[in-house]
Design an enzyme around this catalytic site. Sequence first.
Site, short mmCIF file in Angstrom:
data_model
loop_
_atom_site.label_atom_id
_atom_site.label_comp_id
_atom_site.label_asym_id
_atom_site.label_seq_id
_atom_site.Cartn_x
_atom_site.Cartn_y
_atom_site.Cartn_z
N ASP A 1 -13.26 15.07 6.99
CA ASP A 1 -11.92 14.62 7.34
C ASP A 1 -11.12 14.10 6.15
O ASP A 1 -9.90 13.99 6.22
CB ASP A 1 -12.03 13.44 8.32
CG ASP A 1 -12.12 13.91 9.75
OD1 ASP A 1 -11.60 14.98 10.06
OD2 ASP A 1 -12.72 13.18 10.57
N ARG B 1 -9.23 5.70 21.53
CA ARG B 1 -9.09 7.16 21.57
C ARG B 1 -9.96 7.68 22.71
O ARG B 1 -11.00 7.11 23.02
CB ARG B 1 -9.59 7.79 20.27
CG ARG B 1 -8.82 7.33 19.05
CD ARG B 1 -9.08 8.23 17.88
NE ARG B 1 -10.42 8.05 17.32
CZ ARG B 1 -10.93 8.88 16.40
NH1 ARG B 1 -10.26 9.93 15.98
NH2 ARG B 1 -12.13 8.66 15.92
N ARG C 1 -14.24 19.75 16.84
CA ARG C 1 -15.43 20.11 16.06
C ARG C 1 -16.65 19.31 16.50
O ARG C 1 -17.77 19.81 16.50
CB ARG C 1 -15.17 19.90 14.57
CG ARG C 1 -15.19 18.46 14.11
CD ARG C 1 -15.44 18.35 12.62
NE ARG C 1 -14.28 18.68 11.85
CZ ARG C 1 -13.38 17.80 11.40
NH1 ARG C 1 -13.52 16.50 11.67
NH2 ARG C 1 -12.36 18.18 10.69
N ASP C 2 -16.42 18.04 16.86
CA ASP C 2 -17.56 17.17 17.18
C ASP C 2 -18.31 17.70 18.40
O ASP C 2 -19.52 17.91 18.36
CB ASP C 2 -17.08 15.74 17.45
CG ASP C 2 -16.37 15.13 16.25
OD1 ASP C 2 -16.72 15.48 15.11
OD2 ASP C 2 -15.47 14.30 16.46
N THR D 1 -22.71 10.35 16.70
CA THR D 1 -22.56 11.07 15.45
C THR D 1 -23.25 12.43 15.58
O THR D 1 -24.24 12.56 16.29
CB THR D 1 -23.17 10.31 14.24
OG1 THR D 1 -24.00 11.21 13.47
CG2 THR D 1 -24.04 9.16 14.66
N HIS E 1 -24.68 13.21 9.08
CA HIS E 1 -24.44 14.48 9.75
C HIS E 1 -24.80 15.72 8.91
O HIS E 1 -25.47 16.64 9.41
CB HIS E 1 -22.97 14.44 10.18
CG HIS E 1 -22.46 15.58 10.98
ND1 HIS E 1 -21.51 15.43 11.95
CD2 HIS E 1 -22.71 16.90 10.94
CE1 HIS E 1 -21.21 16.60 12.47
NE2 HIS E 1 -21.93 17.51 11.88
C1 GLC Z 1 -16.56 11.62 11.47
C2 GLC Z 1 -15.74 12.49 12.39
C3 GLC Z 1 -16.12 13.94 12.23
C4 GLC Z 1 -16.07 14.36 10.78
C5 GLC Z 1 -16.91 13.43 9.92
C6 GLC Z 1 -16.77 13.73 8.44
O1 GLC Z 1 -17.89 11.61 11.87
O2 GLC Z 1 -15.93 12.12 13.74
O3 GLC Z 1 -15.26 14.75 12.98
O4 GLC Z 1 -16.54 15.68 10.67
O5 GLC Z 1 -16.49 12.09 10.14
O6 GLC Z 1 -15.51 13.45 7.95
#
Ligand code: GLC
Length: 800
Positions: free
Chosen positions: A492, A343, A349-350, A707, A642
């Site tokens: 996700d 990819r 969003r990232d 991340t 995250h």
């Molecule tokens: C991965 C994806 C991110 C998403 C996270 C939680 O880190 O890159 O876009 O927010 O998973 O699902």
Amino acid sequence: MRYGYFDEQNKEYVIERPDVPVSWTNYLGVKDLCTVISHNAGGYSFFKSTEHHRVTRFRQNGVPLDRPGHYVYLRDDETGEYWSVSWQPVGKDFTKAKYTCRHGLSYSKFQCDYKDIETEQLIFIPLDDDVELWDVRIRNKGNKPRKLSVFSYIEFSFHHVEIDNQNLQMSLYASGTNYKDGIIEYDFFYEPWTYHFFASSFNPDSYDCVRDTFIGNYRTETNPVAVERGVCGNSSELGGNHCGALHTKLSLKPGEETRLVFMLGVCSRDEKGYSIKKKYSDPKNVDAAFGELSNYWDRKPSVLRCKPPNKGLNTMINTWTLYQAETCVVWSRFASFVEVGGRVGLGYRDTSQDVMAVPHTNPGKVRERIRELLHGQVSKGYGLHLFDPDVFKPQEDRLPGVKLPTVVPTPSADSIIHGMEDVCSDDALWIVGSVCEYVMETGDLGFFHEVIPFADKGEASVYEHLKRSLDFTAEQTAKNGICLGLRADWNDCLNLGGGQSAMVSFMHYWALRYLIEAAEFLGYENDVQEYSRMAEAVRESVERELWDGEWYARGVTRAGIKIGVKANDEGKIFLESNSWAGLSGAASPERARKAMDAVHKYLASPYGVHLNWPTYTEPNDDIGYVTRVYRGIKENGSIFSHPNPWAVIAECKLGRGKLAMKLYDALLPYNQNDMIEIRQSEPYSYCQFVMGKDHTAYGRARHPWLTGSGGWSYTAATKYILGIRPSYEGLVVDPCVPSDWNGFEVDRQWRGASYHIVVSNPDHVEKGVKSTRVNGKPVDSLVPILPAGSENRVEVIMGK
Ligand code: GLC
């Protein structure tokens, strides 16, 4: 168990035992050429794109780990014994040979001390040349003269990674090599912009361009036949598998040291190969290039340098977390040992979140990324979930179009625009925060008025783009006022579709607050009114619909079932909604506090906070893919890194400094340096997740580097624990720390002025500022914007 340590002085992580459980990687290159490299010199290079322009090859997920790499071999020409400067690929007994790997900021250094020969291989990419340099020093520290052979080795990759892996009839016969004037050229006759070269500072005694001639049949990089024999086969060929192996023989008197330079470049021999070889054959130019790179990395932390009493926070914020956050902005998500080229582009969003962390250290790249993201916004207001910003660039900036026999479709700008079925409900909300944080940092108010096209049709000012995103979210709302879940939200794997997302409602409130603040400052009174009404309606809805007595629900499924509530058997409580309740400011302080109490009670662990509890064991497509993820892994009840800093920020907003620090410390990789038998991954980088308590490998960290936890942890520590954040009209200093802190200091460059900030905490409170003085004079709360070039002292006394 530990494998290495943080060298504070040199800002390096030093690996002393090379047999770490998984690859511990580093990133070289800060512009277009990048190498992802492990502590064993394994890894690969690419130019701009991991998918379209690979330079060296990598056998991902291979056995043994990390092959091939960017290797230097040494051979004792009197005994025939050979070894590599990095422990692998030869893999000598490391109780007899001493191996050290020093991962630094955009460089890695491999050192080996074996039988009186000390060798060092420093690898880095200069700021202004698309070439990877290996600065190799070899010293005879014994008392006998020595005769040695030195060999380099890299394996070239076909430029398109998918073809390289899957279509060998193309990759093996459309690339070749030739050797001339000491330079190996990886030839792309049909695609002249994809040439690579490999050169050295010396005139080689022998060379190999054909991989299998150098390695030999039924052998590996561990025992190449050329190294064993002591001379290469002088091979080159059109077609086949190719390598860059240059060999020199040398003699070293006792105490004598020699220095060799190897160069891996992008372009042909004629175009730049000769000039690069000439330039970097002079070690002075290598030193100068390394000096420029060091300055680049010295300048960044000097924009914000802190001296807190917490050692881990100090090391990570001043060096490693900043480095990680910057790396994510430059390379996004798709260049690692986990994502190896399948990819490309930006996750909407990232990248929107990543840029929020570093507008002070990389304003140029942040602005460029924001422009790309806004161009990836559809006029309706949503963001393209994953897109390559290059498709919007003028055709002449993209690769020229020779037509390959193997058709690799060129995406057109139209074809990448997805419809509502693929819209994630959170994607374009983040960009509101990204733009406002960028403007508050830089004071670049004109940016709000810059006009940027939409992905599909039309164009609008940056400010208008932000309004579209907020309006879109307002439209995508259920009757009860809670935002629709759509394909997914930040998580996700929660696919709530026509159901509702609590997290996105909290985010909507958060983004609205950003816009209202900007509108107030810009004097857009109508917008202040309109969006304040919208925000108030969101606040009322979340309080009315989502409170579950002790914490906030996570959402509602399409079938109308609430998730993240006590009544559920699985997924009773989630981290995202409960941290966002406080972080967004939408929840009442009392509920926000209760929600965080529940987070501590049900989700916290010694390694960080779990994402949800209990984990899902039964597939339930009304909730989503998360119910099909193994328990304790990734989105199903792991310690997903995250969102952890969101909880830290929520605690800071509540004024609970001790709890904020407890959460920060739990996730901090630095604190897991001596328990690598559990963590496994590198202790200088946050990982995407740590296995949760329902998994047999509880505490094991996976997916380092790329991340959102890097950027968010940096934000949580600097803007909320240390509490220093720019606003439109001044600098906020509002710390939230454990009460046993006596204080701390921060040096901050902001809008051209220097602020030396000294915070003291004589009453031992967790939050609250009693007085702020700037250059000796009291100020109400904000530290004013002072003239560029001025040096200022800010004294803040915490207290009730
Ligand atoms: C991965 C994806 C991110 C998403 C996270 C939680 O880190 O890159 O876009 O927010 O998973 O699902």
